[in-house]
Design an enzyme around this catalytic site. Structure first.
Site: not given
Length: 191
Positions: A74, A144
Site C-alpha cells: 500500500n 482489493h
C-alpha cells in the site's frame, strides 16, 4: 501554591479558556493529493490497480504475481508491511470474482500473513476489504483486500496522542524484503 499547574505544563488558552492548540503539527503535504481525491481513477485506463501490473515489480511495489491476483504494498500504509491483494481484472465487487480468483485471493492472503510473520514477527493482522466508496473504499471500482500487520503495542502514543504513524522502513526496502521471502510454491520457513 496548592492546586496550581506549573508553567511548564500549561497550554496557551483562548479567551474562553480553551486550548489554542492541542496537537503538534507534522507536515505531510504529499497526503493532500490523496485526501482531495486527486488522480482518482475514472476507469480501467487510469486505475492504479490496472496500471501497476504493467510496471516492473520495484517501481509498482509488487511483492508477488499470481495467475489472477497480485500482492502489492500500500502506497499509504496503516502499518509497515501493509499489503493489498488485488485481482488483475478491473471489477468492483467481491461477488464479481470467479471461483479461481476467489481461491487465489485467499491463497495470497494466507501467504501474505505467513511471509509478513516470518520477516517481521507480526502478532496479528487486520484483513478486509471495503466494498464501495460509502464503505471507505479509496478506489471503489477495483476490488482489493488489505492485509495490515499488527503488533502488541503498535497503537502507542504516536498514533493515539501524536496522531502520527511511524514507518521504520521505506517502501522499496519493505517490498524487496517481502518479495525475497514470498514462496514460489514452497512453504515459508518459520511461519
Amino acid at each position: 501554591m496548592s492546586g496550581e499547574v506549573p508553567e511548564a505544563y500549561r497550554l496557551p488558552v483562548t479567551a474562553d479558556e480553551g486550548p489554542t492548540t492541542v496537537f503538534q503539527h507534522l507536515w505531510t503535504p504529499y497526503r493532500m493529493a490523496y485526501i482531495r481525491g486527486e488522480g482518482k481513477p475514472t476507469g480501467a485506463h487510469d486505475c492504479p490497480f490496472c496500471l501497476i501490473p504493467q510496471m516492473d515489480d520495484e517501481e509498482g511495489l509488487v511483492v508477488a504475481r499470481g495467475e489472477t491476483v497480485f500482492a502489492v504494498l500500500n502506497l499509504y500504509p496503516y502499518n509497515a508491511g501493509h499489503l493489498m491483494l488485488v485481482p488483475y481484472r478491473h471489477v468492483p465487487d467481491y461477488t464479481d470474482l470467479t471461483p479461481a480468483e476467489v481461491a487465489e485471493l485467499g491463497e495470497f492472503t494466507q501467504t501474505a500473513m505467513r511471509v509478513v510473520r516470518a520477516v517481521s514477527g507480526a502478532h496479528g493482522f487486520n484483513i478486509g476489504m471495503n466494498q464501495g466508496s460509502v464503505a471507505g473504499a479509496g478506489i471503489a471500482d477495483h476490488l482489493h483486500q488489505h492485509a495490515v500487520p499488527r503488533w502488541g503495542g503498535d497503537t502507542n502514543f504516536m498514533p493515539v496522542i501524536g496522531l502520527t504513524r511511524v514507518l521504520p522502513q521505506v517502501l522499496r526496502e519493505t517490498r524487496a524484503l517481502l518479495a525475497h521471502h514470498w514462496p514460489d510454491g514452497r512453504p515459508v520457513p518459520g511461519a
